[in-house]
Scaffold this motif. Sequence first.
Motif, short mmCIF file in Angstrom:
data_model
loop_
_atom_site.label_atom_id
_atom_site.label_comp_id
_atom_site.label_asym_id
_atom_site.label_seq_id
_atom_site.Cartn_x
_atom_site.Cartn_y
_atom_site.Cartn_z
N HIS A 279 0.86 -1.18 0.00
CA HIS A 279 0.00 0.00 0.00
C HIS A 279 0.90 1.23 0.00
N SER A 282 1.01 6.92 1.99
CA SER A 282 -0.02 7.93 2.19
C SER A 282 -1.33 7.32 2.67
N ALA A 283 -1.56 6.04 2.34
CA ALA A 283 -2.79 5.38 2.76
C ALA A 283 -2.76 5.01 4.24
N ASN A 291 -8.29 11.51 15.37
CA ASN A 291 -8.43 10.61 14.23
C ASN A 291 -7.70 9.30 14.45
N THR A 295 -9.26 5.54 14.49
CA THR A 295 -8.71 4.45 13.67
C THR A 295 -8.38 3.24 14.53
N GLU A 305 -13.10 0.24 7.98
CA GLU A 305 -13.56 0.91 6.77
C GLU A 305 -12.49 0.73 5.70
N ASP A 306 -12.83 1.04 4.46
CA ASP A 306 -11.87 0.84 3.36
C ASP A 306 -10.55 1.56 3.63
N ARG A 307 -10.61 2.73 4.25
CA ARG A 307 -9.41 3.52 4.50
C ARG A 307 -8.51 2.90 5.55
N ASP A 308 -9.01 1.89 6.30
CA ASP A 308 -8.23 1.28 7.38
C ASP A 308 -7.41 0.07 6.95
#
Length: 373
Positions: A279, A282-283, A291, A295, A305-308
Amino acid sequence: MVCARGRQHLRDILKHLILEPEGFTPEHAADGLRSIMRGEASDAQMGGFLTALKLRGVDKEPEMIAALASEMLSNALIPIIETDTKTRADFGVVADIVGTGGDGWNTFNISTTSSLVAAAAGLRVAKHGSRASSSNCGSADLLEAMGCSLDTVTPSDVADLLDKHRFCFLFASTFHPSMRYLARTRRELGFPTPFNVLGPLTNPVVPDRAVIGVHSKALGPVMAEALKVLGRRNYAVVCGDENLDEISIAGKSHVWHIQQDGEITNYTIHPEDFGVSCHPLSAAAGSTLENNVATLKRLLSNTLEDRDVAVRDFVLVNTGFLLFVAGVAESMREGTALARQALESGKAHSLLKSFAHTTQTLKAEEEAKTAEH
Protein backbone atom coordinates in the motif's frame (compact mmCIF):
# COMPACT_ATOMS: atom_id res chain seq x y z
CA MET A 1 36.62 21.59 38.21
CA VAL A 2 36.29 17.94 39.25
CA CYS A 3 33.09 16.45 40.67
CA ALA A 4 32.59 13.57 43.08
CA ARG A 5 34.45 10.31 42.43
CA GLY A 6 36.95 12.09 40.20
CA ARG A 7 34.42 12.78 37.44
CA GLN A 8 34.78 16.01 35.48
CA HIS A 9 32.22 18.78 35.46
CA LEU A 10 30.40 19.36 32.17
CA ARG A 11 32.23 22.66 31.68
CA ASP A 12 35.57 20.85 31.49
CA ILE A 13 34.13 18.07 29.32
CA LEU A 14 32.75 20.69 26.94
CA LYS A 15 36.11 22.48 26.78
CA HIS A 16 37.75 19.16 25.86
CA LEU A 17 35.12 18.46 23.22
CA ILE A 18 35.56 21.88 21.57
CA LEU A 19 39.31 22.34 21.85
CA GLU A 20 40.53 18.74 21.57
CA PRO A 21 37.80 16.89 19.66
CA GLU A 22 40.14 14.19 18.38
CA GLY A 23 40.81 13.08 21.96
CA PHE A 24 37.15 13.05 23.00
CA THR A 25 36.23 9.50 24.08
CA PRO A 26 33.02 7.63 24.89
CA GLU A 27 34.00 7.91 28.55
CA HIS A 28 34.11 11.69 28.22
CA ALA A 29 30.63 11.67 26.68
CA ALA A 30 29.31 9.52 29.53
CA ASP A 31 30.93 11.80 32.12
CA GLY A 32 29.28 14.82 30.51
CA LEU A 33 25.86 13.20 30.64
CA ARG A 34 26.46 12.10 34.23
CA SER A 35 27.17 15.70 35.21
CA ILE A 36 23.90 16.78 33.57
CA MET A 37 21.84 14.07 35.23
CA ARG A 38 23.18 15.10 38.62
CA GLY A 39 21.89 18.61 38.05
CA GLU A 40 25.38 20.12 38.02
CA ALA A 41 25.22 21.83 34.61
CA SER A 42 23.82 25.19 33.53
CA ASP A 43 21.44 25.64 30.60
CA ALA A 44 24.24 27.24 28.56
CA GLN A 45 26.57 24.31 29.24
CA MET A 46 23.91 21.74 28.32
CA GLY A 47 23.05 23.57 25.10
CA GLY A 48 26.71 23.79 24.20
CA PHE A 49 27.25 20.11 24.96
CA LEU A 50 24.35 18.93 22.79
CA THR A 51 25.36 21.22 19.93
CA ALA A 52 28.99 20.16 20.08
CA LEU A 53 28.05 16.47 20.18
CA LYS A 54 25.95 16.96 17.05
CA LEU A 55 28.70 18.81 15.20
CA ARG A 56 31.22 16.19 16.32
CA GLY A 57 29.04 13.52 14.63
CA VAL A 58 28.62 11.47 17.77
CA ASP A 59 25.34 10.05 16.45
CA LYS A 60 27.38 8.30 13.76
CA GLU A 61 29.67 6.53 16.24
CA PRO A 62 28.35 3.31 17.83
CA GLU A 63 30.69 3.42 20.82
CA MET A 64 29.61 6.98 21.68
CA ILE A 65 25.92 6.11 21.39
CA ALA A 66 26.41 3.01 23.52
CA ALA A 67 28.28 4.97 26.20
CA LEU A 68 25.51 7.56 26.43
CA ALA A 69 22.83 4.84 26.54
CA SER A 70 24.68 2.97 29.29
CA GLU A 71 24.95 6.14 31.36
CA MET A 72 21.23 6.83 30.92
CA LEU A 73 20.37 3.31 32.03
CA SER A 74 22.67 3.52 35.05
CA ASN A 75 20.59 6.46 36.26
CA ALA A 76 17.19 5.00 35.32
CA LEU A 77 14.64 3.41 37.63
CA ILE A 78 15.02 -0.27 36.79
CA PRO A 79 12.01 -2.52 37.49
CA ILE A 80 12.57 -5.98 38.92
CA ILE A 81 10.73 -8.48 36.74
CA GLU A 82 9.53 -10.99 39.30
CA THR A 83 6.44 -11.54 41.44
CA ASP A 84 5.59 -13.52 44.55
CA THR A 85 5.10 -16.59 42.37
CA LYS A 86 7.32 -15.97 39.33
CA THR A 87 11.04 -15.43 38.83
CA ARG A 88 12.47 -13.46 35.91
CA ALA A 89 13.01 -16.72 34.04
CA ASP A 90 9.33 -17.62 34.42
CA PHE A 91 8.35 -14.57 32.40
CA GLY A 92 10.15 -15.89 29.34
CA VAL A 93 11.03 -13.50 26.53
CA VAL A 94 10.15 -9.84 27.15
CA ALA A 95 10.25 -7.70 24.01
CA ASP A 96 9.74 -4.18 22.69
CA ILE A 97 9.01 -2.57 19.33
CA VAL A 98 9.94 1.08 19.06
CA GLY A 99 11.21 3.67 16.61
CA THR A 100 13.46 6.70 16.80
CA GLY A 101 10.82 8.95 15.24
CA GLY A 102 11.92 11.88 13.15
CA ASP A 103 11.34 10.24 9.76
CA GLY A 104 8.89 12.96 8.68
CA TRP A 105 6.28 10.53 7.39
CA ASN A 106 3.84 11.00 10.29
CA THR A 107 2.28 7.57 9.85
CA PHE A 108 -0.29 6.07 12.19
CA ASN A 109 1.00 4.76 15.57
CA ILE A 110 2.17 1.46 14.16
CA SER A 111 4.64 0.32 16.84
CA THR A 112 2.21 1.16 19.66
CA THR A 113 -0.59 -0.83 18.05
CA SER A 114 1.79 -3.64 17.13
CA SER A 115 2.93 -3.91 20.75
CA LEU A 116 -0.67 -4.49 21.85
CA VAL A 117 -1.35 -7.02 19.11
CA ALA A 118 1.90 -8.88 19.81
CA ALA A 119 1.01 -9.10 23.51
CA ALA A 120 -2.43 -10.42 22.59
CA ALA A 121 -0.67 -13.04 20.45
CA GLY A 122 1.23 -14.33 23.46
CA LEU A 123 4.43 -12.27 23.66
CA ARG A 124 5.25 -10.23 26.77
CA VAL A 125 5.83 -6.64 25.67
CA ALA A 126 7.35 -3.86 27.77
CA LYS A 127 6.68 -0.81 25.61
CA HIS A 128 8.99 2.13 26.28
CA GLY A 129 7.76 5.49 25.04
CA SER A 130 6.66 9.04 25.61
CA ARG A 131 4.38 11.74 24.29
CA ALA A 132 4.72 13.20 20.82
CA SER A 133 7.86 15.13 19.97
CA SER A 134 8.29 14.76 16.20
CA SER A 135 4.76 13.63 15.29
CA ASN A 136 1.19 14.67 15.91
CA CYS A 137 0.43 11.75 18.21
CA GLY A 138 2.93 9.84 20.35
CA SER A 139 2.53 6.40 21.88
CA ALA A 140 1.64 7.81 25.31
CA ASP A 141 -0.83 10.27 23.81
CA LEU A 142 -2.69 7.46 22.05
CA LEU A 143 -2.82 5.10 25.02
CA GLU A 144 -3.88 7.84 27.40
CA ALA A 145 -6.70 8.77 25.03
CA MET A 146 -7.76 5.11 25.15
CA GLY A 147 -8.16 5.32 28.92
CA CYS A 148 -4.75 4.26 30.19
CA SER A 149 -3.23 6.08 33.17
CA LEU A 150 0.42 5.79 32.20
CA ASP A 151 2.14 8.17 34.61
CA THR A 152 0.75 6.09 37.47
CA VAL A 153 2.85 3.07 36.49
CA THR A 154 5.97 2.80 38.66
CA PRO A 155 8.83 0.28 38.61
CA SER A 156 7.11 -1.79 41.29
CA ASP A 157 4.04 -2.19 39.03
CA VAL A 158 5.80 -3.45 35.91
CA ALA A 159 6.13 -7.12 36.81
CA ASP A 160 2.51 -7.45 37.90
CA LEU A 161 1.28 -5.73 34.74
CA LEU A 162 3.41 -7.95 32.52
CA ASP A 163 2.20 -10.99 34.43
CA LYS A 164 -1.47 -10.06 34.26
CA HIS A 165 -1.71 -8.50 30.79
CA ARG A 166 1.52 -9.54 28.99
CA PHE A 167 1.81 -5.79 28.34
CA CYS A 168 3.15 -2.77 30.15
CA PHE A 169 3.96 0.78 29.14
CA LEU A 170 7.05 2.39 30.64
CA PHE A 171 6.70 6.16 30.48
CA ALA A 172 10.17 7.55 29.73
CA SER A 173 9.67 10.57 32.00
CA THR A 174 8.83 8.30 34.94
CA PHE A 175 11.64 5.82 34.48
CA HIS A 176 14.33 8.35 33.47
CA PRO A 177 13.75 11.16 35.99
CA SER A 178 17.34 12.42 35.72
CA MET A 179 16.77 13.34 32.07
CA ARG A 180 14.42 16.12 33.18
CA TYR A 181 17.38 18.49 33.32
CA LEU A 182 17.81 18.21 29.55
CA ALA A 183 14.16 18.42 28.51
CA ARG A 184 13.85 22.17 28.09
CA THR A 185 17.26 22.52 26.41
CA ARG A 186 16.40 19.86 23.84
CA ARG A 187 13.08 21.55 23.06
CA GLU A 188 14.63 24.99 22.72
CA LEU A 189 17.48 23.89 20.45
CA GLY A 190 15.01 22.87 17.75
CA PHE A 191 17.28 20.38 15.98
CA PRO A 192 17.88 16.66 16.52
CA THR A 193 20.81 15.72 18.73
CA PRO A 194 22.40 12.33 19.50
CA PHE A 195 19.89 11.99 22.33
CA ASN A 196 17.11 11.53 19.77
CA VAL A 197 18.36 8.00 19.06
CA LEU A 198 18.81 6.95 22.69
CA GLY A 199 15.16 6.28 23.56
CA PRO A 200 14.97 2.89 21.79
CA LEU A 201 18.23 1.83 23.49
CA THR A 202 17.23 2.75 27.03
CA ASN A 203 14.14 0.71 27.87
CA PRO A 204 14.69 0.16 31.62
CA VAL A 205 13.51 -3.46 31.36
CA VAL A 206 16.34 -4.13 28.85
CA PRO A 207 14.17 -6.45 26.72
CA ASP A 208 15.40 -9.85 25.59
CA ARG A 209 14.31 -9.17 22.03
CA ALA A 210 13.35 -6.00 20.17
CA VAL A 211 12.58 -4.48 16.80
CA ILE A 212 13.95 -0.94 16.58
CA GLY A 213 13.05 1.36 13.70
CA VAL A 214 15.46 4.09 12.61
CA HIS A 215 14.72 7.21 10.56
CA SER A 216 17.48 6.76 7.98
CA LYS A 217 19.23 3.87 6.29
CA ALA A 218 22.60 5.40 7.23
CA LEU A 219 21.70 5.07 10.92
CA GLY A 220 20.80 1.37 10.62
CA PRO A 221 24.30 -0.17 10.83
CA VAL A 222 25.35 2.42 13.44
CA MET A 223 22.41 1.52 15.69
CA ALA A 224 23.03 -2.19 15.21
CA GLU A 225 26.70 -1.81 16.19
CA ALA A 226 25.70 0.26 19.23
CA LEU A 227 23.33 -2.50 20.30
CA LYS A 228 26.10 -5.04 19.86
CA VAL A 229 28.44 -2.94 22.04
CA LEU A 230 25.67 -2.82 24.68
CA GLY A 231 25.54 -6.62 24.65
CA ARG A 232 22.09 -6.88 23.08
CA ARG A 233 21.37 -9.98 21.05
CA ASN A 234 18.39 -11.11 18.96
CA TYR A 235 17.51 -7.50 18.20
CA ALA A 236 16.59 -6.27 14.73
CA VAL A 237 17.09 -2.72 13.48
CA VAL A 238 14.76 -1.84 10.61
CA CYS A 239 14.31 1.02 8.17
CA GLY A 240 11.83 1.34 5.33
CA ASP A 241 13.38 2.14 1.97
CA GLU A 242 11.73 5.56 2.19
CA ASN A 243 13.78 6.30 5.35
CA LEU A 244 10.84 5.21 7.47
CA ASP A 245 11.36 4.11 11.08
CA GLU A 246 9.05 1.11 10.63
CA ILE A 247 8.91 -1.87 8.30
CA SER A 248 7.37 -0.31 5.22
CA ILE A 249 4.03 -1.36 3.80
CA ALA A 250 4.94 0.32 0.50
CA GLY A 251 7.86 -1.87 -0.51
CA LYS A 252 11.35 -2.89 0.57
CA SER A 253 12.71 -2.51 4.11
CA HIS A 254 16.26 -2.95 5.34
CA VAL A 255 17.12 -5.09 8.36
CA TRP A 256 20.26 -5.28 10.50
CA HIS A 257 19.74 -8.35 12.68
CA ILE A 258 22.02 -8.90 15.69
CA GLN A 259 22.20 -12.66 16.05
CA GLN A 260 22.78 -14.63 19.24
CA ASP A 261 26.52 -14.88 18.52
CA GLY A 262 26.77 -11.11 17.94
CA GLU A 263 27.03 -11.33 14.17
CA ILE A 264 25.04 -8.62 12.38
CA THR A 265 23.28 -9.89 9.28
CA ASN A 266 21.90 -7.39 6.78
CA TYR A 267 18.98 -8.32 4.54
CA THR A 268 15.87 -6.83 2.98
CA ILE A 269 12.24 -7.78 3.44
CA HIS A 270 9.05 -6.96 1.56
CA PRO A 271 5.33 -7.03 2.43
CA GLU A 272 5.00 -10.07 0.19
CA ASP A 273 7.29 -11.96 2.60
CA PHE A 274 4.48 -11.58 5.14
CA GLY A 275 1.71 -12.54 2.73
CA VAL A 276 0.44 -8.95 2.69
CA SER A 277 -0.20 -6.60 -0.24
CA CYS A 278 1.68 -3.33 -0.69
CA HIS A 279 0.00 0.00 0.00
CA PRO A 280 1.28 3.55 -0.51
CA LEU A 281 2.47 5.15 2.71
CA SER A 282 -0.02 7.93 2.19
CA ALA A 283 -2.79 5.38 2.76
CA ALA A 284 -1.43 4.74 6.28
CA ALA A 285 -0.88 8.35 7.25
CA GLY A 286 -1.54 9.42 10.79
CA SER A 287 -3.44 12.55 11.61
CA THR A 288 -4.67 14.22 14.76
CA LEU A 289 -4.90 12.41 18.07
CA GLU A 290 -8.67 12.21 17.67
CA ASN A 291 -8.43 10.61 14.23
CA ASN A 292 -5.78 8.14 15.34
CA VAL A 293 -7.90 7.12 18.31
CA ALA A 294 -10.87 6.55 16.00
CA THR A 295 -8.71 4.45 13.67
CA LEU A 296 -7.36 2.36 16.54
CA LYS A 297 -10.86 1.73 17.85
CA ARG A 298 -11.98 0.47 14.42
CA LEU A 299 -8.91 -1.77 14.14
CA LEU A 300 -9.35 -3.29 17.59
CA SER A 301 -13.10 -3.80 17.23
CA ASN A 302 -12.65 -5.30 13.75
CA THR A 303 -15.03 -2.77 12.19
CA LEU A 304 -12.71 -1.60 9.44
CA GLU A 305 -13.56 0.91 6.77
CA ASP A 306 -11.87 0.84 3.36
CA ARG A 307 -9.41 3.52 4.50
CA ASP A 308 -8.23 1.28 7.38
CA VAL A 309 -7.00 -1.67 5.31
CA ALA A 310 -3.55 -0.19 4.69
CA VAL A 311 -3.11 0.65 8.37
CA ARG A 312 -4.22 -2.86 9.40
CA ASP A 313 -1.73 -4.48 6.99
CA PHE A 314 0.97 -2.09 8.19
CA VAL A 315 0.31 -3.27 11.77
CA LEU A 316 0.24 -6.93 10.72
CA VAL A 317 3.62 -6.70 8.99
CA ASN A 318 5.35 -5.01 11.92
CA THR A 319 3.71 -7.27 14.51
CA GLY A 320 4.50 -10.33 12.46
CA PHE A 321 8.16 -9.40 12.28
CA LEU A 322 8.32 -8.77 16.03
CA LEU A 323 6.78 -12.19 16.73
CA PHE A 324 9.33 -13.73 14.38
CA VAL A 325 12.30 -11.94 15.97
CA ALA A 326 11.02 -12.83 19.46
CA GLY A 327 10.79 -16.52 18.58
CA VAL A 328 7.01 -16.77 18.95
CA ALA A 329 6.71 -17.49 15.22
CA GLU A 330 9.05 -19.56 13.06
CA SER A 331 8.57 -17.34 10.03
CA MET A 332 7.38 -13.87 9.13
CA ARG A 333 4.26 -15.31 7.50
CA GLU A 334 3.43 -17.30 10.62
CA GLY A 335 3.96 -14.18 12.72
CA THR A 336 1.57 -12.26 10.51
CA ALA A 337 -1.05 -15.01 10.79
CA LEU A 338 -0.77 -14.94 14.59
CA ALA A 339 -1.07 -11.16 14.57
CA ARG A 340 -4.15 -11.28 12.35
CA GLN A 341 -5.83 -13.80 14.65
CA ALA A 342 -5.05 -11.70 17.74
CA LEU A 343 -6.47 -8.60 16.08
CA GLU A 344 -9.56 -10.06 14.42
CA SER A 345 -10.54 -12.21 17.41
CA GLY A 346 -10.80 -9.17 19.66
CA LYS A 347 -7.97 -10.36 21.93
CA ALA A 348 -5.97 -7.16 21.40
CA HIS A 349 -9.06 -5.09 22.16
CA SER A 350 -9.70 -7.00 25.40
CA LEU A 351 -6.05 -6.67 26.41
CA LEU A 352 -6.08 -2.90 26.01
CA LYS A 353 -9.33 -2.53 27.95
CA SER A 354 -8.07 -4.66 30.84
CA PHE A 355 -4.70 -2.87 30.92
CA ALA A 356 -6.46 0.50 30.97
CA HIS A 357 -8.75 -0.66 33.78
CA THR A 358 -5.79 -1.82 35.88
CA THR A 359 -3.91 1.44 35.42
CA GLN A 360 -7.01 3.43 36.36
CA THR A 361 -7.28 1.31 39.50
CA LEU A 362 -3.65 2.07 40.32
CA LYS A 363 -4.37 5.77 39.83
CA ALA A 364 -7.39 5.64 42.14
CA GLU A 365 -5.37 3.84 44.81
CA GLU A 366 -2.60 6.43 44.56
CA GLU A 367 -5.08 9.29 44.83
CA ALA A 368 -6.67 7.65 47.87
CA LYS A 369 -3.27 7.36 49.57
CA THR A 370 -2.52 10.98 48.81
CA ALA A 371 -5.86 12.07 50.25
CA GLU A 372 -5.17 10.15 53.48
CA HIS A 373 -2.00 12.14 54.01
